[in-house]
Design a protein around this motif. Structure first.
Motif, PDB file in Angstrom:
ATOM      1  N   SER A 222      43.121  40.066  32.704  1.00  0.00           N
ATOM      2  CA  SER A 222      42.159  39.682  33.744  1.00  0.00           C
ATOM      3  C   SER A 222      42.686  38.511  34.566  1.00  0.00           C
ATOM      4  O   SER A 222      42.590  38.511  35.799  1.00  0.00           O
ATOM      5  CB  SER A 222      40.817  39.306  33.101  1.00  0.00           C
ATOM      6  OG  SER A 222      40.285  40.378  32.369  1.00  0.00           O
ATOM      7  N   VAL A 223      43.247  37.511  33.880  1.00  0.00           N
ATOM      8  CA  VAL A 223      43.790  36.341  34.580  1.00  0.00           C
ATOM      9  C   VAL A 223      44.955  36.754  35.473  1.00  0.00           C
ATOM     10  O   VAL A 223      45.051  36.328  36.639  1.00  0.00           O
ATOM     11  CB  VAL A 223      44.246  35.267  33.562  1.00  0.00           C
ATOM     12  CG1 VAL A 223      44.985  34.130  34.278  1.00  0.00           C
ATOM     13  CG2 VAL A 223      43.042  34.711  32.811  1.00  0.00           C
ATOM     14  N   CYS A 226      43.667  38.541  38.549  1.00  0.00           N
ATOM     15  CA  CYS A 226      43.084  37.595  39.504  1.00  0.00           C
ATOM     16  C   CYS A 226      44.165  36.870  40.286  1.00  0.00           C
ATOM     17  O   CYS A 226      44.033  36.661  41.496  1.00  0.00           O
ATOM     18  CB  CYS A 226      42.196  36.583  38.768  1.00  0.00           C
ATOM     19  SG  CYS A 226      40.601  37.229  38.256  1.00  0.00           S
ATOM     20  N   GLY A 230      44.705  37.320  44.122  1.00  0.00           N
ATOM     21  CA  GLY A 230      44.510  36.074  44.848  1.00  0.00           C
ATOM     22  C   GLY A 230      45.672  35.777  45.786  1.00  0.00           C
ATOM     23  O   GLY A 230      45.489  35.171  46.851  1.00  0.00           O
ATOM     24  N   ASN A 247      35.587  42.215  46.335  1.00  0.00           N
ATOM     25  CA  ASN A 247      34.509  41.739  45.460  1.00  0.00           C
ATOM     26  C   ASN A 247      34.275  42.696  44.307  1.00  0.00           C
ATOM     27  O   ASN A 247      34.013  42.282  43.170  1.00  0.00           O
ATOM     28  CB  ASN A 247      33.215  41.541  46.258  1.00  0.00           C
ATOM     29  CG  ASN A 247      33.270  40.339  47.171  1.00  0.00           C
ATOM     30  OD1 ASN A 247      34.045  39.412  46.931  1.00  0.00           O
ATOM     31  ND2 ASN A 247      32.470  40.337  48.219  1.00  0.00           N
ATOM     32  N   TYR A 250      37.116  42.260  41.808  1.00  0.00           N
ATOM     33  CA  TYR A 250      36.900  41.062  40.991  1.00  0.00           C
ATOM     34  C   TYR A 250      35.764  41.276  39.992  1.00  0.00           C
ATOM     35  O   TYR A 250      35.792  40.733  38.874  1.00  0.00           O
ATOM     36  CB  TYR A 250      36.598  39.860  41.885  1.00  0.00           C
ATOM     37  CG  TYR A 250      37.824  39.303  42.580  1.00  0.00           C
ATOM     38  CD1 TYR A 250      38.948  38.938  41.846  1.00  0.00           C
ATOM     39  CD2 TYR A 250      37.855  39.140  43.954  1.00  0.00           C
ATOM     40  CE1 TYR A 250      40.076  38.430  42.469  1.00  0.00           C
ATOM     41  CE2 TYR A 250      38.981  38.628  44.594  1.00  0.00           C
ATOM     42  CZ  TYR A 250      40.089  38.272  43.850  1.00  0.00           C
ATOM     43  OH  TYR A 250      41.205  37.779  44.477  1.00  0.00           O
ATOM     44  N   ILE A 253      37.341  43.178  37.207  1.00  0.00           N
ATOM     45  CA  ILE A 253      38.195  42.263  36.433  1.00  0.00           C
ATOM     46  C   ILE A 253      37.336  41.365  35.550  1.00  0.00           C
ATOM     47  O   ILE A 253      37.654  41.113  34.380  1.00  0.00           O
ATOM     48  CB  ILE A 253      39.065  41.413  37.384  1.00  0.00           C
ATOM     49  CG1 ILE A 253      40.083  42.300  38.104  1.00  0.00           C
ATOM     50  CG2 ILE A 253      39.779  40.305  36.613  1.00  0.00           C
ATOM     51  CD1 ILE A 253      40.865  41.579  39.187  1.00  0.00           C
ATOM     52  N   GLY A 254      36.233  40.888  36.105  1.00  0.00           N
ATOM     53  CA  GLY A 254      35.325  40.039  35.333  1.00  0.00           C
ATOM     54  C   GLY A 254      34.745  40.755  34.131  1.00  0.00           C
ATOM     55  O   GLY A 254      34.582  40.161  33.051  1.00  0.00           O
TER      56      GLY A 254
END
Length: 282
Positions: A222-223, A226, A230, A247, A250, A253-254
């Motif tokens: 996940s990190v 991101c 990003g 969105n 993300y 991913i969250g």
């Protein structure tokens, strides 16, 4: 009672099964996320019909139509009532629901009809303004303007995935199949791992390590995702569609990160159980 040493084959087998269990847990967890989050039709429809996205679509079409009115010397103040929020939202919902099959009664025809109804109101407004100004009622010109707006509206909503419904339905079925098969093997490998050796806490500890590793792996993924998104954004036009897609990415991913934390919590519970088992054995 002192801990007895284990033979090498038991240690190797336990390590192998623990690693296998880790892979299976990740597989099952990702299939659950796919079924409940990634391919959730209701969530996708909700995101495409929220106020921000519908307003962006409306403003884009309204700006295009306003330019046409201005070039033809017409008053664009009436366009706000033509492109009513609820009417535009219905058109957006008809397109999304028809393409992904999230709501019954919506298909491609419903979508085109929703846009056509708005453009029919536009034709009425054009005719009314021409009559008020005492100009010649050029029916063909009115229809040309209406068709131009209709085409722009349709293109603005088109996300270019005509097989989205099939892809989502196939993905959901695949996720359920993988989840069921994966759960079977998780239980099978977990039970096999549990009964290896004479010291049960060692096997339970190996199971806990599998959950810990799976949780940390999903959080790490996940990190990394991101960071990647990003640094580099997906090139999608218009901008508000890109923002909606980003969105949603993300959000997915969250969900993976949250599921990873849940696996860590399970690992923590297992660690407490292992601690109690060791105390009873000592």
């Amino acid at each position: 009672m002192a801990n007895l040493p284990e033979n090498k084959s038991s240690k190797i087998l336990r390590a192998f099964l623990s690693f296998t269990l880790f892979l299976l847990i990740v597989l099952v967890n990702m299939s659950v996320c796919s079924k409940t989050v990634f391919l959730n039709k209701n969530d996708i429809e909700h995101r495409f019909t929220d106020y921000e996205y519908v307003s962006s679509v409306k403003n884009s079409v309204l700006e295009y139509t306003t330019d046409i009115y201005t070039m033809n010397g017409l008053d664009s103040s009436s366009l706000a009532s033509v492109f009513d929020d609820e009417a535009v939202r219905e058109a957006v919902k008809a397109y999304i629901a028809g393409n992904i099959g999230s709501s019954p009664g919506y298909n491609e025809d419903t979508y085109f009809e929703s846009v056509r109804k708005i453009c029919d109101l536009l034709e009425t407004d054009l005719t009314h303004q021409i009559q008020e100004k005492g100009l010649k009622n050029d029916t063909q010109s009115i229809k040309n303007i209406s068709q131009s707006v209709n085409d722009y509206f349709v293109d603005e909503l088109d996300i270019g995935h005509p097989k989205a419904k099939t892809m989502i339905n196939t993905g959901v079925v695949a996720a359920v199949v993988v989840m069921c098969i994966g759960l079977f093997f998780v239980i099978s490998v977990g039970l096999t791992l549990f009964f290896i050796g004479t010291k049960r806490y060692r096997s339970v500890r190996a199971i806990g390590i599998s959950f810990y590793t799976a949780g940390l792996f999903e959080i790490l993924i996940s990190v990394m995702a991101c960071v990647v998104f990003g640094i580099k954004h997906i090139d999608i036009f218009p901008v508000y569609l890109r923002e909606l897609v980003m969105n949603y990415i993300y959000h997915c991913i969250g969900s993976v990160a949250v599921s990873g934390c849940f696996l860590l919590f399970i690992g923590l519970i297992i660690s407490v159980i292992v601690w109690k088992m060791r105390r009873r054995n000592n």
